[in-house]
Motif scaffolding. Sequence first.
Motif, mmCIF file in Angstrom:
data_model
loop_
_atom_site.group_PDB
_atom_site.id
_atom_site.type_symbol
_atom_site.label_atom_id
_atom_site.label_comp_id
_atom_site.label_asym_id
_atom_site.label_seq_id
_atom_site.Cartn_x
_atom_site.Cartn_y
_atom_site.Cartn_z
ATOM 1 N N LYS A 1 0.799 -1.220 0.000
ATOM 2 C CA LYS A 1 0.000 0.000 0.000
ATOM 3 C C LYS A 1 0.835 1.275 0.000
ATOM 4 O O LYS A 1 0.285 2.364 -0.009
ATOM 5 C CB LYS A 1 -0.892 -0.006 1.244
ATOM 6 C CG LYS A 1 -1.853 -1.175 1.280
ATOM 7 C CD LYS A 1 -2.642 -1.158 2.558
ATOM 8 C CE LYS A 1 -3.503 -2.398 2.691
ATOM 9 N NZ LYS A 1 -3.756 -2.725 4.096
ATOM 10 N N THR A 2 2.133 1.161 0.122
ATOM 11 C CA THR A 2 2.953 2.365 0.260
ATOM 12 C C THR A 2 4.045 2.426 -0.810
ATOM 13 O O THR A 2 4.081 1.622 -1.719
ATOM 14 C CB THR A 2 3.633 2.396 1.647
ATOM 15 O OG1 THR A 2 4.454 1.233 1.754
ATOM 16 C CG2 THR A 2 2.607 2.399 2.770
ATOM 17 N N CYS A 3 4.934 3.403 -0.631
ATOM 18 C CA CYS A 3 6.003 3.620 -1.610
ATOM 19 C C CYS A 3 7.120 2.600 -1.480
ATOM 20 O O CYS A 3 7.993 2.520 -2.338
ATOM 21 C CB CYS A 3 6.595 4.993 -1.373
ATOM 22 S SG CYS A 3 7.417 5.057 0.218
ATOM 23 N N CYS B 1 -0.432 4.319 8.881
ATOM 24 C CA CYS B 1 0.552 4.860 7.929
ATOM 25 C C CYS B 1 0.374 4.276 6.536
ATOM 26 O O CYS B 1 0.726 4.913 5.554
ATOM 27 C CB CYS B 1 1.972 4.598 8.414
ATOM 28 S SG CYS B 1 2.386 5.611 9.830
ATOM 29 N N SER B 2 -0.150 3.070 6.452
ATOM 30 C CA SER B 2 -0.292 2.484 5.123
ATOM 31 C C SER B 2 -1.446 3.117 4.350
ATOM 32 O O SER B 2 -1.543 2.924 3.145
ATOM 33 C CB SER B 2 -0.431 0.962 5.195
ATOM 34 O OG SER B 2 -1.544 0.627 5.957
ATOM 35 N N VAL C 1 1.007 8.153 -0.720
ATOM 36 C CA VAL C 1 2.266 7.479 -1.063
ATOM 37 C C VAL C 1 3.477 8.416 -0.884
ATOM 38 O O VAL C 1 4.561 7.992 -0.497
ATOM 39 C CB VAL C 1 2.191 6.952 -2.526
ATOM 40 C CG1 VAL C 1 3.530 6.410 -2.974
ATOM 41 C CG2 VAL C 1 1.126 5.875 -2.629
ATOM 42 N N CYS D 1 6.223 8.758 2.124
ATOM 43 C CA CYS D 1 7.147 7.636 2.265
ATOM 44 C C CYS D 1 8.045 7.676 3.508
ATOM 45 O O CYS D 1 9.039 8.416 3.540
ATOM 46 C CB CYS D 1 8.029 7.596 1.014
ATOM 47 S SG CYS D 1 8.813 6.002 0.768
ATOM 48 N N CYS E 1 5.718 8.985 8.122
ATOM 49 C CA CYS E 1 4.460 8.909 8.876
ATOM 50 C C CYS E 1 4.685 8.576 10.344
ATOM 51 O O CYS E 1 4.041 9.136 11.211
ATOM 52 C CB CYS E 1 3.546 7.885 8.204
ATOM 53 S SG CYS E 1 2.056 7.523 9.121
#
Length: 256
Positions: A100-102, A244-245, A249, A252, A255
């Motif tokens: 879900k993130t960078c 945080c997720s 994005v 990165c 968070c």
Amino acid sequence: CVILSVAVALIVIIIVAVVLGLNGRQEESEIKSIFFSRCEKNDCKKIWGAFQQAYVNKDPCTVPVEAYDPLLAAAPFKSECGRMMFWSKTKDVVRDFAEKTCFSTLEDTLLGSVLDELTWCGKQGSEDTFTTGCPTRRDCENNPVSSFWRSASAAFADVACGNVTAMLNGSIPTPFSPASIFGSIEVKRFNATRTKSLNVVMVIQKNAVTNCTNVSLKDLQGEMDTKGIIYNCKDVTESQIQECSSQPVESCGTCW
Ligand code: N1C
């Protein structure tokens, strides 16, 4: 009577050999179809060939890490400075978060995604790939699967650059184990000319038994100090990680 029993024994041997042979073919076609469907638009035939040469027709306990050099050369890793994520004993949390993130983990690379959760081995005297009856780490260190992960992890850590993140597990007494792939391979390959800092995220679940003050982290910090890489550690609860997720994005790693 003797001739008859020899004949029966021969027939049984032939049947067993044929069944084992067919088994190998079928197992090979299964793993091959998973491999090709995950490999998608890449030069999969070439990559499959480089993969197979590492273990086919070899005793499955004598496949060294170097056997995968041609595979790694066929599908090399790209550096993604500031976004590389390492882990030890936190696979599920990391996978969900990275999706879900960078952040990029080894499972987000072509080879890591193609071979994740698979088992394979060869056999001396056979050109087939088997997916059952393969040795594990408990049987021998140089088995095809373990050697692949050791080889891929080394190559992935070699390209680690900028600020690197590692998620460790606060629910086990020794979150940084020198015997793990993270401790024995990746950390050893980090290099100060490329890697600026190592930022440990200690995953704190409800059943946590430790945190960033754990003694095992002193060894990690010591190794980073010797290399000239900045070391940080932050305790982050699982719910904070989940929050945080869902951040944009662009945030990165900022968070927590
Ligand atoms: O031994 P570990 O963890 O410390 O290895 C994790 C470390 C990560 O940073 C990854 O970059 O090494 C890399 N890695 C994988 O990406 C990977 N995917 C699947 C290492 N091992 C990997 N596996 C399998 O999990 C493999 O079979 C290996 O033996 C385990 C190690 O997991 P661990 O002990 O939690």
